[in-house]
Design an enzyme around this catalytic site. Structure first.
Site, PDB file in Angstrom:
ATOM      1  CB  SER A 253      29.421 -47.314 -43.914  1.00  0.00           C
ATOM      2  OG  SER A 253      28.345 -48.035 -43.371  1.00  0.00           O
TER       3      SER A 253
ATOM      4  CE  LYS B 290      27.009 -49.650 -46.721  1.00  0.00           C
ATOM      5  NZ  LYS B 290      27.302 -49.474 -45.294  1.00  0.00           N
TER       6      LYS B 290
ATOM      7  CB  SER C  64      25.755 -45.403 -45.879  1.00  0.00           C
ATOM      8  OG  SER C  64      26.820 -46.152 -45.353  1.00  0.00           O
TER       9      SER C  64
END
Length: 304
Positions: free
Chosen positions: A68, A71, A125
């Site tokens: 993640s 992101k 997240s």
């Protein structure tokens, strides 16, 4: 002779007085030359944001899955696209498919402003949020992924590749060195700094109307004892525990990237070791299972 002795005594007394009243300034810790740093992360990189000087690297040029951490790139591409932050994003069944049907509390067909979707993606997240943002990009999901890779190239991230907006695919890969460039670039976006360091947030969805509470995935942000300017966590089985941050330590903004460590608390432990190293020149040691994991992963990376 007596006059000369008296003069010498006056000079000596004056020197002692000055030495007592004006102590020498404490010299800064020269961490760049200090090797007493031990991190549990298999890959890591530490950079002084202002100067761009690399303070420490560990397997920093080996491409690995980044989960993640992806992101942050997603947020930059969305903000570069200049789409309305007030526009409502609809979460569809297709978004769930693109997110590998990963669990999300968000209900299908509900709506949330683009600004709030970015916020919950960064602070908590939320994978479906990242996917919906890409689906609602001009040109759709494929165009978005193409824009991610173009942005990476423009930033000089030559060992990075993106295939989705969430990081759920282990084929999203980068290096610790490349990610210091990404974090440094992301820090120029005020919204990313703000949203990624939001401690708690309640999102108000429409169609149907309901509310969901979110908390930041980084315990150091929630704790409040750090001066953190940007943060993102990540986890996949293939990537291990990951954390990137921009933090101010002793009036010095430091980018830190920590990839592939063992246990939920290990990345924050590494962050604390980095802060201690910058402040004192010695990070302290790593305990038990985290150290054993690091040795195994480090050996595997050395063979690449």
């Amino acid at each position: 002779m007596k006059k000369l002795s008296a003069s010498l005594l006056l000079v000596l007394a004056s020197s002692l007085s000055l030495a007592h009243s004006e102590p020498a300034a404490k010299a800064p810790v020269a961490v760049e030359q200090n090797t007493k740093i031990h991190l549990a992360s298999a890959s890591a990189s530490i950079v002084d944001l202002k100067s761009g000087k690399r303070l420490y690297d560990k397997n920093a040029d080996v491409p690995v899955p980044i989960a993640s951490i992806t992101k942050l790139m997603t947020a930059m591409v969305i903000l570069d696209g200049k789409q309305s932050m007030k526009e409502s994003i609809t979460f569809t069944r297709n978004d769930r498919t693109l997110a590998h049907n990963y669990y999300s509390r968000i209900r299908t067909q509900s709506k949330l402003s683009r600004a709030d979707v970015i916020r919950i993606m960064l602070m908590s997240s939320e994978n479906l949020a990242a996917t919906a943002l890409a689906s609602n990009y001009l040109g759709g999901f494929k165009a978005f992924v193409k824009a991610m890779n173009a942005k990476a190239k423009a930033l000089g991230m030559h060992h990075s590749r993106f295939v989705d907006s969430s990081g759920l695919s282990p084929n999203n890969v980068s290096t610790a060195a490349d990610l210091t460039r990404m974090v440094s670039a992301a820090a120029k976006y005020a919204l990313i700094r703000d949203y990624s360091t939001t401690k708690v947030f309640t999102a108000n969805f429409e169609g149907p109307r309901y509310r969901l509470a979110y908390t930041n995935t980084n315990a150091l942000v929630r704790g409040g004892s750090w001066d953190i300017r940007l943060s993102k966590t990540g986890y996949l089985d293939e990537a291990g525990r990951c954390l990137v941050m921009l933090a101010k330590i002793d009036n010095r903004e430091v980018v830190m990237v920590m990839l592939d460590s063992f246990g939920k608390r290990t990345p924050t432990g590494d962050a604390n070791r980095i802060r201690k190293w910058i402040q004192t020149g010695n990070s302290g040691d790593i305990a038990g299972a985290a150290r054993d994991y690091e040795r195994r992963r480090n050996a595997a990376l050395q063979k690449r």
